[in-house]
Scaffold this motif. Structure first.
Motif, PDB file in Angstrom:
ATOM      1  N   ILE A 150      40.816  53.417  37.452  1.00 27.41           N
ATOM      2  CA  ILE A 150      41.151  52.040  37.087  1.00 27.41           C
ATOM      3  C   ILE A 150      42.485  51.608  37.691  1.00 27.41           C
ATOM      4  O   ILE A 150      42.599  50.512  38.272  1.00 27.41           O
ATOM      5  N   ALA A 151      43.519  52.439  37.573  1.00 29.14           N
ATOM      6  CA  ALA A 151      44.840  52.073  38.116  1.00 29.14           C
ATOM      7  C   ALA A 151      44.771  51.890  39.631  1.00 29.14           C
ATOM      8  O   ALA A 151      45.379  50.952  40.185  1.00 29.14           O
ATOM      9  N   PHE A 152      44.059  52.765  40.324  1.00 28.80           N
ATOM     10  CA  PHE A 152      43.895  52.630  41.777  1.00 28.80           C
ATOM     11  C   PHE A 152      43.215  51.311  42.118  1.00 28.80           C
ATOM     12  O   PHE A 152      43.634  50.588  43.032  1.00 28.80           O
ATOM     13  N   GLY A 153      42.150  50.980  41.385  1.00 24.52           N
ATOM     14  CA  GLY A 153      41.432  49.732  41.642  1.00 24.52           C
ATOM     15  C   GLY A 153      42.313  48.517  41.434  1.00 24.52           C
ATOM     16  O   GLY A 153      42.283  47.567  42.230  1.00 24.52           O
ATOM     17  N   ILE A 154      43.132  48.526  40.382  1.00 23.63           N
ATOM     18  CA  ILE A 154      44.028  47.401  40.114  1.00 23.63           C
ATOM     19  C   ILE A 154      45.031  47.229  41.252  1.00 23.63           C
ATOM     20  O   ILE A 154      45.274  46.115  41.738  1.00 23.63           O
ATOM     21  N   ALA A 155      45.627  48.341  41.699  1.00 25.25           N
ATOM     22  CA  ALA A 155      46.605  48.268  42.790  1.00 25.25           C
ATOM     23  C   ALA A 155      45.972  47.725  44.064  1.00 25.25           C
ATOM     24  O   ALA A 155      46.575  46.925  44.793  1.00 25.25           O
ATOM     25  N   LEU A 156      44.742  48.135  44.346  1.00 23.70           N
ATOM     26  CA  LEU A 156      44.062  47.670  45.553  1.00 23.70           C
ATOM     27  C   LEU A 156      43.739  46.177  45.451  1.00 23.70           C
ATOM     28  O   LEU A 156      43.890  45.430  46.434  1.00 23.70           O
ATOM     29  N   VAL A 157      43.322  45.733  44.294  1.00 17.38           N
ATOM     30  CA  VAL A 157      43.040  44.306  44.084  1.00 17.38           C
ATOM     31  C   VAL A 157      44.314  43.478  44.309  1.00 17.38           C
ATOM     32  O   VAL A 157      44.291  42.423  44.965  1.00 17.38           O
ATOM     33  N   VAL A 158      45.442  43.953  43.776  1.00 20.82           N
ATOM     34  CA  VAL A 158      46.717  43.241  43.950  1.00 20.82           C
ATOM     35  C   VAL A 158      47.084  43.150  45.429  1.00 20.82           C
ATOM     36  O   VAL A 158      47.541  42.097  45.904  1.00 20.82           O
ATOM     37  N   SER A 159      46.868  44.228  46.185  1.00 20.52           N
ATOM     38  CA  SER A 159      47.214  44.230  47.609  1.00 20.52           C
ATOM     39  C   SER A 159      46.355  43.251  48.407  1.00 20.52           C
ATOM     40  O   SER A 159      46.867  42.452  49.204  1.00 20.52           O
ATOM     41  N   VAL A 160      45.042  43.309  48.210  1.00 22.39           N
ATOM     42  CA  VAL A 160      44.137  42.438  48.973  1.00 22.39           C
ATOM     43  C   VAL A 160      44.398  40.968  48.644  1.00 22.39           C
ATOM     44  O   VAL A 160      44.487  40.120  49.546  1.00 22.39           O
ATOM     45  N   SER A 161      44.548  40.659  47.371  1.00 18.23           N
ATOM     46  CA  SER A 161      44.805  39.264  46.988  1.00 18.23           C
ATOM     47  C   SER A 161      46.152  38.786  47.511  1.00 18.23           C
ATOM     48  O   SER A 161      46.308  37.620  47.890  1.00 18.23           O
ATOM     49  N   GLY A 162      47.146  39.687  47.551  1.00 15.31           N
ATOM     50  CA  GLY A 162      48.463  39.322  48.069  1.00 15.31           C
ATOM     51  C   GLY A 162      48.431  38.995  49.551  1.00 15.31           C
ATOM     52  O   GLY A 162      49.125  38.077  50.019  1.00 15.31           O
ATOM     53  N   ILE A 163      47.651  39.750  50.327  1.00 17.75           N
ATOM     54  CA  ILE A 163      47.516  39.477  51.761  1.00 17.75           C
ATOM     55  C   ILE A 163      46.886  38.099  51.978  1.00 17.75           C
ATOM     56  O   ILE A 163      47.359  37.296  52.808  1.00 17.75           O
ATOM     57  N   LEU A 164      45.834  37.803  51.231  1.00 19.44           N
ATOM     58  CA  LEU A 164      45.177  36.499  51.357  1.00 19.44           C
ATOM     59  C   LEU A 164      46.121  35.374  50.919  1.00 19.44           C
ATOM     60  O   LEU A 164      46.148  34.288  51.531  1.00 19.44           O
ATOM     61  N   GLN A 165      46.919  35.615  49.896  1.00 20.22           N
ATOM     62  CA  GLN A 165      47.888  34.621  49.442  1.00 20.22           C
ATOM     63  C   GLN A 165      48.941  34.353  50.519  1.00 20.22           C
ATOM     64  O   GLN A 165      49.317  33.193  50.756  1.00 20.22           O
TER      65      GLN A 165
END
Length: 569
Positions: free
Chosen positions: A453-468
């Motif tokens: 779960i923690a790994f998935g959350i960190a990856l979601v934050v990274s991908v969304s941050g790049i798009l932002q």
């Protein structure tokens, strides 16, 4: 509210409206030179480096006291993060987004902006005091809301810690307000150096706890074993460090000739303009805090079974190390200058500064991202090498966060370019875009096994941050009529190509020193981990800079020029 038209070569941007309290006989602030930015960045970077290193030492000691993957560690981490969460909702970046541009404009007044600064600081501290009182009264509700996955005993411990930690809200705000005023007056050192005091006090508290109550590196101590004295020592020392960090800045105010006098007469001084800016930034921070709360709520379901609140906090600290030392140091020094350019309506110089800040910071951020990702497992072993599974859990979260560091760096500079323009409305909308992605992605992580779960959350934050970051850069380009995009993109591609060989070499060394297997030298202890990371980092940096020299990178030559000059002298 209609969006103002984007400037174009045929229709140059109108200068900003004069602040209604600005006298006609205002004085002109000197614009910082490139050398001034470089010196300011060096001061900021040096203070941040020392503070972050002490921060890492604090996390290492904390891991020995409470462990990294344990219910008691998660309870303290949640409580110690609450002040930041509440502070961010109420003020946080509002102060950064509003204070510096407003103070720079106020500094044009004949009195140097002293009267305006006193009114603005009084208003900010009044809001912070009220917020702190309300948060302390609502401590049980806030703690239960953010940590719904905790057991009753764990929640009880977290609430006990929260009562000690929540007063930090006021003093975090005090530190930010006083520090941003110092930055706007080009006194950059204190803001980055006083957190050293905070870390020293917190480390002393942890060492005292270890001496009195023993270490628990494996996290075996039940949450029910914590006495009021143990809670007071851990929570109280954490808060005392924040108190000293804020209060000591009054001394530096006096050194630059400022005297704070509370002034509650807010009418007629143009605070309406600041309030309009703050309202959009408040909304933006409310969005990001909602996303953060969702992250904590979801990851709390893994507490006791896998990487959870404490691991996310540790991985984020590692993520923020290069960002704080490189990006924040450079961008903060540029920010004051960009605000000066924007106050005169000189968007061409603002574009130049934004491009220079992005290219200069990403030169080092690309290397830092690559090195830390390669060294993720040894880095994790520094904090917790009790088992290879724990090392993997922490290391994987670090890798997932680091994937978005370059985008985060670009976003930071772009966001502050909008702040310099006095535009907090546009950042609200590209933040809304990112928050929607994060909330959807994080909720989807509940379908993962607890250990992922923690790994998935960190990856979601990274991908969304790049798009932002991509969206924010496009919006800034529309606002300024260009952001030197081709040059920025060309530099980024050059950096990414140059880092490929260093990454391959770093991975080869990592395997050779046993950084990927249970019982390997690189994971056997703190000293072995640090030595392995140092070797990998030196080799990767040498190859990276060597390849960029062969590629004739202008940014690298600009980075090395002051060093060459100093060596010649």
């Amino acid at each position: 509210m209609p969006r103002p038209p984007a400037p174009s070569p045929c229709h140059p941007p109108r200068p900003p409206r004069r602040h209604r309290s600005t006298p006609t006989n205002c004085r002109r602030l000197p614009v910082a030179s490139q050398g001034g930015v470089g010196r300011a960045s060096a001061i900021l970077a040096s203070g941040t480096l020392v503070s972050r290193l002490l921060g890492f030492l604090k996390v290492i000691v904390f891991a020995q006291v409470l462990g990294q993957i344990s219910k008691s560690a998660d309870a303290f981490s949640l409580a110690n993060q609450l002040p930041n969460t509440v502070y961010t909702i109420v003020a946080g970046g509002v102060l950064t987004a509003v204070l510096v541009p407003q103070i720079v404009r106020a500094s044009l007044h004949d009195d140097g902006g002293t009267a305006y600064i006193n009114k603005l600081v009084t208003l900010a501290l009044s809001i912070l005091a009220g917020t702190t009182l309300v948060a302390c009264l609502l401590a049980p509700f806030i703690t239960r809301f953010i940590g719904p996955g905790y057991s009753e005993d764990q929640i009880a411990l977290a609430i006990a810690f929260a009562y000690w930690c929540l007063p930090q809200i006021f003093f975090y705000g005090l530190y930010t307000v006083l520090g941003e005023v110092l930055n706007a007056r080009r006194s950059f050192g204190p803001f980055t150096w006083v957190p050293v005091i905070n870390n020293v006090v917190a480390i002393a508290g942890l060492l005292a706890f270890m001496a009195l109550f023993g270490a628990d590196a494996h996290g075996d101590r039940p949450v029910t074993d914590f006495t009021p004295g143990m809670v007071a020592l851990l929570g109280g020392s954490a808060t005392l460090g924040v108190v000293l960090q804020g209060v000591v800045l009054f001394y530096f105010w006096r050194r630059i000739g400022l005297r704070y006098r509370p002034d509650f007469r807010f009418r007629g001084v143009g605070l309406g303009a600041a309030g309009k800016m703050a309202s959009w930034t408040f909304g933006m921070l409310l969005l990001t805090t909602i996303a953060g709360i969702v992250e904590t709520q979801v990851v709390s379901t893994a507490s006791g079974e896998g990487a959870s609140t404490t691991v996310l906090s540790t991985a984020w600290l590692i993520f923020m190390l290069p960002h704080s030392i490189i990006t924040v140091s450079v961008a903060t020094a540029y920010f004051t200058r960009m605000s000066e350019h924007a106050s005169r309506g000189d968007n061409s110089l603002l574009r130049t500064d934004a491009s220079s800040a992005i290219r200069g910071t990403t030169l080092l951020i690309v290397l830092a991202s690559a090195v830390i990702m390669v060294c993720a497992y040894p880095f994790a072993a520094v904090f917790n090498n009790s088992s290879f599974e724990n090392v993997q859990a922490i290391g994987n979260v670090i890798i997932a966060y680091l994937a978005g560091l370059v985008g985060f760096c670009v976003l930071f500079v772009v966001q502050r370019s909008f702040y310099a323009l006095g535009d907090t409305r546009t950042p609200f909308f590209f933040t809304l875009f990112q928050v929607v992605l994060v909330v959807i992605g994080v909720l989807g992580c509940m379908l993962l096994a607890p250990e992922w779960i923690a790994f998935g959350i960190a990856l979601v934050v990274s991908v969304s941050g790049i798009l932002q970051a991509i969206l924010a850069a496009w919006l800034l380009r529309k606002r300024l009529g260009g952001i030197d995009g081709k040059r920025i993109l060309r530099s980024l591609v050059k950096y990414l190509v140059a880092v490929l060989v260093p990454v391959a070499a770093g991975l080869g060394i990592l395997v050779a020193v046993g950084g990927t297997v249970d019982g390997g030298f690189a994971l056997s202890g703190i000293v072995a981990s640090i030595l392995s990371m140092a070797l990998i980092g030196v080799v990767m940096a040498g190859l990276y800079f060597g390849i960029l020299l062969l590629m004739r990178s202008q940014e690298l030559h600009g980075f090395l020029a002051p060093l060459k000059a100093r060596l010649r002298r």
